[in-house]
Write a protein that holds these residues in place. Structure first.
Motif, PDB file in Angstrom:
ATOM      1  N   LEU A  72      44.468  44.663  51.158  1.00  0.00           N
ATOM      2  CA  LEU A  72      43.419  44.638  52.178  1.00  0.00           C
ATOM      3  C   LEU A  72      42.060  45.002  51.576  1.00  0.00           C
ATOM      4  CD1 LEU A  72      42.392  44.401  55.083  1.00  0.00           C
ATOM      5  CD2 LEU A  72      43.095  46.775  55.427  1.00  0.00           C
ATOM      6  N   LEU A  73      42.027  46.066  50.788  1.00  0.00           N
ATOM      7  CA  LEU A  73      40.770  46.493  50.169  1.00  0.00           C
ATOM      8  C   LEU A  73      40.244  45.437  49.190  1.00  0.00           C
ATOM      9  CD1 LEU A  73      41.575  50.271  49.592  1.00  0.00           C
ATOM     10  CD2 LEU A  73      40.131  49.274  51.378  1.00  0.00           C
ATOM     11  N   GLN A  74      41.146  44.823  48.425  1.00  0.00           N
ATOM     12  CA  GLN A  74      40.732  43.751  47.508  1.00  0.00           C
ATOM     13  C   GLN A  74      40.197  42.553  48.285  1.00  0.00           C
ATOM     14  OE1 GLN A  74      44.334  43.158  45.280  1.00  0.00           O
ATOM     15  NE2 GLN A  74      43.715  44.605  43.671  1.00  0.00           N
ATOM     16  N   SER A  75      40.796  42.271  49.432  1.00  0.00           N
ATOM     17  CA  SER A  75      40.327  41.165  50.265  1.00  0.00           C
ATOM     18  C   SER A  75      38.921  41.432  50.784  1.00  0.00           C
ATOM     19  CB  SER A  75      41.282  40.936  51.438  1.00  0.00           C
ATOM     20  OG  SER A  75      42.561  40.601  50.977  1.00  0.00           O
ATOM     21  N   LEU A  76      38.665  42.682  51.155  1.00  0.00           N
ATOM     22  CA  LEU A  76      37.315  43.050  51.597  1.00  0.00           C
ATOM     23  C   LEU A  76      36.307  42.857  50.468  1.00  0.00           C
ATOM     24  CD1 LEU A  76      38.054  46.238  53.690  1.00  0.00           C
ATOM     25  CD2 LEU A  76      36.848  44.228  54.507  1.00  0.00           C
ATOM     26  N   LEU A  77      36.666  43.308  49.273  1.00  0.00           N
ATOM     27  CA  LEU A  77      35.778  43.149  48.120  1.00  0.00           C
ATOM     28  C   LEU A  77      35.518  41.669  47.829  1.00  0.00           C
ATOM     29  CD1 LEU A  77      37.200  45.875  45.695  1.00  0.00           C
ATOM     30  CD2 LEU A  77      34.973  45.896  46.848  1.00  0.00           C
ATOM     31  N   GLU A  78      36.571  40.874  47.877  1.00  0.00           N
ATOM     32  CA  GLU A  78      36.440  39.444  47.599  1.00  0.00           C
ATOM     33  C   GLU A  78      35.589  38.751  48.660  1.00  0.00           C
ATOM     34  OE1 GLU A  78      39.381  35.606  47.156  1.00  0.00           O
ATOM     35  OE2 GLU A  78      40.130  37.564  46.521  1.00  0.00           O
ATOM     36  N   ALA A  79      35.797  39.107  49.918  1.00  0.00           N
ATOM     37  CA  ALA A  79      35.022  38.497  51.002  1.00  0.00           C
ATOM     38  C   ALA A  79      33.542  38.843  50.878  1.00  0.00           C
ATOM     39  CB  ALA A  79      35.561  38.947  52.359  1.00  0.00           C
ATOM     40  N   LYS A  80      33.255  40.070  50.504  1.00  0.00           N
ATOM     41  CA  LYS A  80      31.855  40.488  50.357  1.00  0.00           C
ATOM     42  C   LYS A  80      31.206  39.820  49.146  1.00  0.00           C
ATOM     43  CE  LYS A  80      30.078  44.075  51.867  1.00  0.00           C
ATOM     44  NZ  LYS A  80      29.499  44.521  53.090  1.00  0.00           N
ATOM     45  N   ALA A  81      31.994  39.479  48.146  1.00  0.00           N
ATOM     46  CA  ALA A  81      31.455  38.877  46.923  1.00  0.00           C
ATOM     47  C   ALA A  81      31.200  37.380  47.065  1.00  0.00           C
ATOM     48  CB  ALA A  81      32.414  39.114  45.758  1.00  0.00           C
ATOM     49  N   ARG A  82      31.820  36.754  48.051  1.00  0.00           N
ATOM     50  CA  ARG A  82      31.628  35.312  48.240  1.00  0.00           C
ATOM     51  C   ARG A  82      30.218  35.017  48.718  1.00  0.00           C
ATOM     52  NH1 ARG A  82      37.081  32.613  50.766  1.00  0.00           N
ATOM     53  NH2 ARG A  82      38.331  32.981  48.933  1.00  0.00           N
TER      54      ARG A  82
END
Length: 115
Positions: A72-82
């Motif tokens: 979940l935390l990695q998904s948040l990081l990835e979404a913010k980086a897009r």
């Protein structure tokens, strides 16, 4: 204090896993409003555990946590980086898409049924 924190994180991990499976079911039903509500409730709990802030910035190292919390935390990081077109706000739907696709059960069992 450390034991209380560990218990809180274990409860959060279980809550994340239950929410994930509920979101998969809601995705199959195409009930997006309920998905957003459940996901918002989950993010509130993650924020209360001080893993993220109100801007959805991750405040901890994801790898230090149990599997579903880490994903979940990695998904948040990835979404913010897009990159966002026209500086759109980061939405729950964007994060959910990434999080669900990172889940093995979703990609192997449910995603093929959608097509």
């Amino acid at each position: 204090m450390t034991q209380q924190l560990n218990e809180l994180l274990q409860e959060l991990e279980i809550e994340i896993e239950h929410t994930l499976y509920a979101l998969i079911d809601l995705e199959l039903e195409e009930n997006y409003a309920a998905m957003n509500t459940r996901f918002a409730q989950l993010l509130t709990k993650v924020q209360a555990a001080q893993l993220i802030d109100y801007k959805l910035d991750v405040l901890v190292e994801p790898e230090a946590f149990a599997t579903e919390t880490c994903i979940l935390l990695q998904s948040l990081l990835e979404a913010k980086a897009r990159p966002n077109k026209r500086h759109r706000l980061l939405t729950h739907r964007m994060i959910l898409k990434i999080w669900l696709r990172k889940n093995q059960r979703f990609t192997k069992e449910f995603l093929p049924q959608m097509f």
